[in-house]
Design a protein around this motif. Structure first.
Motif, PDB file in Angstrom:
ATOM      1  N   UNK A  20       0.846  -1.202   0.000  1.00  0.00           N
ATOM      2  CA  UNK A  20       0.000   0.000   0.000  1.00  0.00           C
ATOM      3  C   UNK A  20       0.880   1.250   0.000  1.00  0.00           C
ATOM      4  N   UNK A  21       1.938   1.228   0.823  1.00  0.00           N
ATOM      5  CA  UNK A  21       2.857   2.368   0.855  1.00  0.00           C
ATOM      6  C   UNK A  21       3.524   2.551  -0.504  1.00  0.00           C
ATOM      7  N   UNK A  24       1.077   4.183  -2.872  1.00  0.00           N
ATOM      8  CA  UNK A  24       0.949   5.623  -2.626  1.00  0.00           C
ATOM      9  C   UNK A  24       2.138   6.369  -3.249  1.00  0.00           C
ATOM     10  N   UNK A  25       3.336   5.808  -3.099  1.00  0.00           N
ATOM     11  CA  UNK A  25       4.529   6.467  -3.652  1.00  0.00           C
ATOM     12  C   UNK A  25       4.483   6.456  -5.175  1.00  0.00           C
ATOM     13  N   UNK A  27       1.795   6.542  -7.032  1.00  0.00           N
ATOM     14  CA  UNK A  27       0.812   7.549  -7.461  1.00  0.00           C
ATOM     15  C   UNK A  27       1.337   8.961  -7.240  1.00  0.00           C
ATOM     16  N   UNK A  28       2.273   9.134  -6.372  1.00  0.00           N
ATOM     17  CA  UNK A  28       2.875  10.437  -6.114  1.00  0.00           C
ATOM     18  C   UNK A  28       3.930  10.759  -7.185  1.00  0.00           C
ATOM     19  N   UNK A  35      -1.158  10.972 -15.951  1.00  0.00           N
ATOM     20  CA  UNK A  35      -2.166  10.574 -14.974  1.00  0.00           C
ATOM     21  C   UNK A  35      -3.436  11.370 -15.222  1.00  0.00           C
ATOM     22  N   UNK A  37      -7.375  12.603 -13.607  1.00  0.00           N
ATOM     23  CA  UNK A  37      -8.264  12.743 -12.451  1.00  0.00           C
ATOM     24  C   UNK A  37      -9.630  13.155 -12.966  1.00  0.00           C
ATOM     25  N   UNK A  46     -10.040  15.087  -4.123  1.00  0.00           N
ATOM     26  CA  UNK A  46      -8.826  15.686  -3.541  1.00  0.00           C
ATOM     27  C   UNK A  46      -8.093  16.519  -4.578  1.00  0.00           C
ATOM     28  N   UNK A  47      -7.999  15.984  -5.786  1.00  0.00           N
ATOM     29  CA  UNK A  47      -7.179  16.645  -6.804  1.00  0.00           C
ATOM     30  C   UNK A  47      -7.934  17.763  -7.500  1.00  0.00           C
TER      31      UNK A  47
END
Lengths: 471, 56
Positions: A20-21, A24-25, A27-28, A35, A37, A46-47
């Motif tokens: 999961x971590x 997240x990285x 997607x960052x 990408x 949204x 959020x975005x």
């Protein structure tokens, strides 16, 4: 419980947390450089932020209705990107024909780079007038078909008065027949507050302007001033005047550019609302403010300006400046502060008589202190205020493409260059503009937004690493 | 069976503790990295409940 089973469960749970971590990285960082949204107003995103301000926006099920122009939303990005393709799904049943999407480019000048989403005037004309399509996606819409290709049109242009443009830059030479330079210095006691732009004209003379301005220091921010001069080809001069807290609040700057060819030049004075230009001095006789001017307090109380605007708006933030403004034979009655009052002018140019200072005037044309110095080199823009027949427009050139139809909804796309846009804390500001739509007035029809989708593209991780390691 | 569930919840508690620490660290070094996709409040609610069950 066997120890082996326990170890398997432990590994599985910790692996899930680490994966999961890792996700997240991923997607960052966005290693692919691309990408997307999507925000469809069902739940907070959020975005892509929700549409604001609240008094101009009404949330409905699965859509948001915009009651007043403009509405804003923000785009948060996980890292730096170069381009954004924004797709908006909307429904515009109002009488206002032009819908545009913009990104904030300059926070001080509050300037947005606007792109078309819908222009009903162009859409309707394209249904009844002959259309010639260009290879680059541009269109020539002609009242009577005289040109077979856009290239033929561009190489043999008809009179400029017959041409209307929308989302198209047409280079054309604009020269004044009877212009002659004069040696005397003109002094405008203007008290212009904040940022403004103006056109000026030169012929066999230096382009020179001098600005005396005051720093009100009403807010604690820095108050720099930037002066930019543009020819038809682009930016030719720039000067930055930094804020100096130790210096006197009254400052001065000037520029003098020799050996420029004859023609129109645009001067942009970029400053925040703490800066008041008290006087502007120049030998140039042509001085026309572009689209907007804030005539601040002080200086001459009563003054007359002239404008070629078809739609004129006035606003004030000062209760002492409320009152009537004569616009030709008509009146704009400023009854409230912070509210814009508009008027369609019956003919142009029109004289605007201001009895009080601290008024913000805006329009689709230019403003000048005398009718003789009105200077607007721009070709007519096809918008809701232009009467095609009255203005005798026979040719429309546009790069705008009509939105796609999806049932009762329309879908339009606009591309933005993020490298030139203003961002703060990894957020960009966007604006949806439907000129004419006012929240405080009853409007026939509505503007609803169903979905906003943003496709971001930038440098991929591999390219970035290759660039970094110099391969 | 009871022992199996107890051991499983204990391992889950440890893993959730690690997850909270990792996700919080990621959120500190890059705000929005985790919160854009996952509400940490759910984890912070679930984690002590598991802990209480394990202790009981």
């Amino acid at each position: 419980m066997p120890k082996r089973v326990l170890i398997i469960i432990r590994i599985f749970l910790w692996l899930a947390a680490v994966m999961a971590a890792g996700w997240f990285m991923y997607m960052k960082i966005v290693p692919s450089g691309k990408i997307s949204y999507t925000y469809n107003f069902d739940q907070p995103g959020y975005f892509i932020g929700k549409l604001t301000p609240a008094d101009r926006v009404v949330a409905a099920r699965g859509e948001t209705q915009i009651k007043g122009d403009p509405a804003y939303f923000s785009l948060a990005v996980p890292r730096r990107f170069e381009k954004a393709r924004v797709t908006v799904k909307f429904k515009n049943t109002t009488d206002f024909p032009v819908l545009e999407l913009g990104i904030l480019n300059d926070k001080v000048a509050w300037s947005y780079d606007l792109k078309p989403l819908q222009n009903k005037v162009v859409d309707q004309l394209a249904l009844v007038w002959p259309v010639v399509n260009g290879a680059d996606g541009s269109r020539l819409i002609q009242r009577d078909k005289k040109y077979d290709t856009i290239e033929k049109f561009l190489s043999n242009l008809p009179p400029y008065q017959e041409i209307g443009l929308y989302d198209y830059k047409l280079d054309h030479e604009f020269l004044l027949d009877k212009y002659a330079p004069t040696p005397e210095i003109k002094i405008y006691n203007c008290n212009f507050r904040g940022a403004y732009q103006f056109y000026t004209y030169i012929k066999n003379e230096d382009l020179n302007y001098s600005f005396d301005f005051n720093d009100l220091n009403l807010n604690a921010d820095n108050d720099p001033v930037d002066i930019k001069v543009y020819s038809a080809a682009g930016l030719i001069y720039t000067r930055h005047v930094a804020d100096d807290a130790a210096a006197d609040s009254e400052r001065q700057t000037s520029f003098k550019i020799p050996n420029l060819p004859e023609g129109v030049y645009r001067v942009s004075f970029v400053a925040n609302d703490d800066i008041v230009s008290k006087t502007i001095s120049s030998q140039q006789s042509q001085f026309s403010l572009i689209n907007k001017v804030w005539l601040g307090e002080g200086g001459e109380t009563a003054r007359v300006l002239y404008s070629n605007s078809r739609l004129l708006s006035a606003q004030t933030i000062n209760p002492a400046s409320l009152g009537k403004i004569e616009v030709g034979q008509e009146i704009i009655d400023l009854k409230e502060t912070y509210r814009q009052f508009s008027l369609k002018t019956a003919s142009q140019p029109v004289a605007i008589k201001l009895a009080k200072p601290d008024i913000i005037l805006s329009g689709d044309g230019v403003f000048a202190f005398s009718e003789q110095s009105l200077l607007d080199p721009r070709l007519k823009n096809i918008d809701g205020n232009l009467d095609i027949n009255q203005e005798q427009i026979n040719y429309i050139l546009t790069a705008y493409q009509s939105p796609a139809v999806d049932g009762e909804w329309y879908e339009a796309t606009a591309d933005f260059d993020l490298t030139k846009a203003y961002q703060e804390k990894s957020k960009y500001q966007f604006l949806i503009s439907l000129p004419g739509l006012k929240a405080e007035e009853a409007n026939a029809g509505m503007l609803a937004i169903k979905e906003i989708k943003v496709d971001l593209s930038g440098t991929s991780l591999i390219k970035k690493l290759k660039k970094y390691f110099g391969r | 069976m009871k022992l199996f569930i107890h051991n499983f919840l204990q391992e889950l508690f440890y893993a959730l503790t690690g997850a909270i620490l990792i996700f919080t660290f990621l959120e500190i070094i890059s705000p929005g990295m985790v919160l854009a996709y996952f509400n940490l409040n759910y984890l912070l609610l679930f984690w002590p409940i598991i802990g209480i069950i394990v202790v009981l």
